[in-house]
Design an enzyme around this catalytic site. Structure first.
Site, mmCIF file in Angstrom:
data_model
loop_
_atom_site.group_PDB
_atom_site.id
_atom_site.type_symbol
_atom_site.label_atom_id
_atom_site.label_comp_id
_atom_site.label_asym_id
_atom_site.label_seq_id
_atom_site.Cartn_x
_atom_site.Cartn_y
_atom_site.Cartn_z
ATOM 1 N NE ARG A 35 -3.619 2.313 -0.273
ATOM 2 C CZ ARG A 35 -2.907 3.500 -0.289
ATOM 3 N NH1 ARG A 35 -1.572 3.857 -0.820
ATOM 4 N NH2 ARG A 35 -3.576 5.338 -0.589
ATOM 5 C CB THR A 144 -16.305 -5.025 -1.183
ATOM 6 O OG1 THR A 144 -16.555 -3.714 -1.793
ATOM 7 C CG2 THR A 144 -15.583 -5.599 -2.113
ATOM 8 C CB SER A 179 -14.011 -1.695 -10.381
ATOM 9 O OG SER A 179 -13.997 -2.348 -9.340
ATOM 10 C CE1 TYR A 181 -11.176 -4.522 -3.969
ATOM 11 C CE2 TYR A 181 -12.796 -3.068 -4.193
ATOM 12 C CZ TYR A 181 -11.793 -3.958 -3.204
ATOM 13 O OH TYR A 181 -12.634 -4.192 -2.098
ATOM 14 C CG HIS A 182 -15.757 -3.986 -6.629
ATOM 15 N ND1 HIS A 182 -15.579 -2.628 -7.205
ATOM 16 C CD2 HIS A 182 -16.526 -3.818 -5.020
ATOM 17 C CE1 HIS A 182 -15.627 -1.485 -6.685
ATOM 18 N NE2 HIS A 182 -16.194 -1.844 -5.446
ATOM 19 C CE LYS A 185 -11.869 -7.032 -1.378
ATOM 20 N NZ LYS A 185 -10.655 -7.654 -0.339
#
Length: 385
Positions: A35, A144, A179, A181-182, A185
């Protein structure tokens, strides 16, 4: 309880580790500091200065008398993961160690591939390590709310009772992520449910809304314990952006008309949700899902709340939405599980008044106005031809 916090140097991982330690759990933190590397890559920084992990851990021991065990390494290194689990012998693992930003995953092909490899394979390595070393470990995994997308029906807590052609079944709630990213998940959730079903793992998947705030009862005890405050257009949240713009006298920049609605929660509620999940573990073979949010607002409503709470004039400006998402949609989320375990939520308006405007005012000289502007477009990572 022995609890291993993965991503323990991050925005949520660090205050979660302190919260659990303060409740007399024996806590270890693990991080590869990716990060911090994203900040270097993007040329941005946390609004609030943060210390390195060694300094943070030493400060916590000085302030609280409690010690945190440290591990430095990557979940992509399976041998390292196995080594840590054998050495620390956790009873619970809190998993924050994933690339967490939708815009970062949408920059281009390389960032999409990195996000999915890092998130999905890292979690698979962890699953195998738990299954082979100690299947009794309770994995509390940060998911998420974005996994669900914005369906035109009520969003249940992870599971859905379905009747089709006269037959009924219980299945994972359908996912429509927005996205790469999602999507990562969603892959995690399916992999983890599979592990519970075939290996008897015990997993709590926390489908978390947008987190706001920067202070917890532990982090405020010493400036060296502060966690991040991200406001840039890649890793920052819309609320953080609005608060900064209000303090600086800049217009609040709403993407599109502002009808996009999301679930939100205070960082103090986040760390408490994790504690409640850790101390009330899922059963062996259970894939338990909690929708971790306390309120829901449209982007326009968030802007209105900021304007109402800020002690001064506030203007609003609408920008072209760089994302591909529904401008207006139905949004009704069931989120009773954590409340049933004892969560007592904070409210957005209270946190704004209590701390957020003051935090920004104290650090406003660190704001990079250019970082507030959207630079990633959902179709912008595609090459023509």
């Amino acid at each position: 309880m022995r609890v291993l916090v993965l991503g323990g140097d991050g925005y949520l991982g660090w205050p979660t580790a302190l919260h659990l330690s303060d409740r007399d759990h024996e806590v270890a933190v693990l991080d590869n500091f990716a990060r911090r590397g994203y900040d270097t890559e993007l040329g941005v920084q946390s609004l609030v200065p943060i210390q390195d992990l060694d300094t943070r851990v030493a400060a916590w021991q000085e302030v609280s008398g409690r010690q945190l065990t440290q591990y430095t390494g990557d979940l992509m290194d399976a041998d390292f993961v196995y080594q840590v689990l054998r050495e620390f012998r956790p009873e619970a693992i809190v998993h924050f160690a994933e690339q967490r930003a939708a815009p970062y995953s949408m920059i281009d092909r390389a960032h999409a591939v990195y996000t999915q490899q890092n998130n999905v394979i890292g979690t698979l390595n962890l699953m195998y390590a738990i299954a082979e070393i100690d299947p009794g470990i309770h994995l509390v995994k940060l998911g998420t709310m974005g996994e669900y997308g914005t369906p035109n029906i009520d969003i249940e807590e992870g599971w859905l009772e379905v009747e089709h052609n006269g037959r009924k079944d219980r299945m994972l709630y359908p996912k429509k992520p927005g996205s790469f990213y999602h999507l990562s998940k969603v892959h995690d959730s399916h992999n983890l449910e599979f592990g519970c079903r075939i290996w008897g793992l015990r997993v709590t998947d926390l489908n978390q809304g947008v987190v706001y705030g920067q202070q917890t009862p532990q982090t405020v005890q010493d400036p060296r314990l502060a966690t991040r405050f991200d406001y840039d257009a890649v890793f920052g949240t819309v609320l953080n952006r609005f608060v900064i713009q209000a303090v600086l006298g800049e217009p609040l920049t709403i993407y599109g008309e502002g009808g996009q609605t999301r679930g939100v929660l205070d960082i103090r509620d986040t760390v408490e949700c994790v504690r409640l999940a850790v101390e009330n573990p899922a059963d062996a073979g259970e894939f338990r899902v909690f929708n971790q949010m306390t309120e829901s607002f449209s982007v326009a409503q968030i802007a209105q709340t900021v304007a109402e709470c800020f002690p001064g004039p506030v203007q609003v400006e609408h920008l072209e939405n760089p994302r591909v998402e529904q401008a207006e949609h139905y949004y009704n989320v069931k989120h009773t599980g954590l409340v049933g375990l004892g969560l007592q939520p904070h409210l957005l308006s209270e946190t704004l008044i209590e701390s957020m405007f003051d935090i920004v005012s104290a650090n406003k000289d660190r704001v990079d106005l250019a970082a507030l502007l959207p630079t990633v477009r959902w179709r912008g990572g595609l090459k023509d031809g």
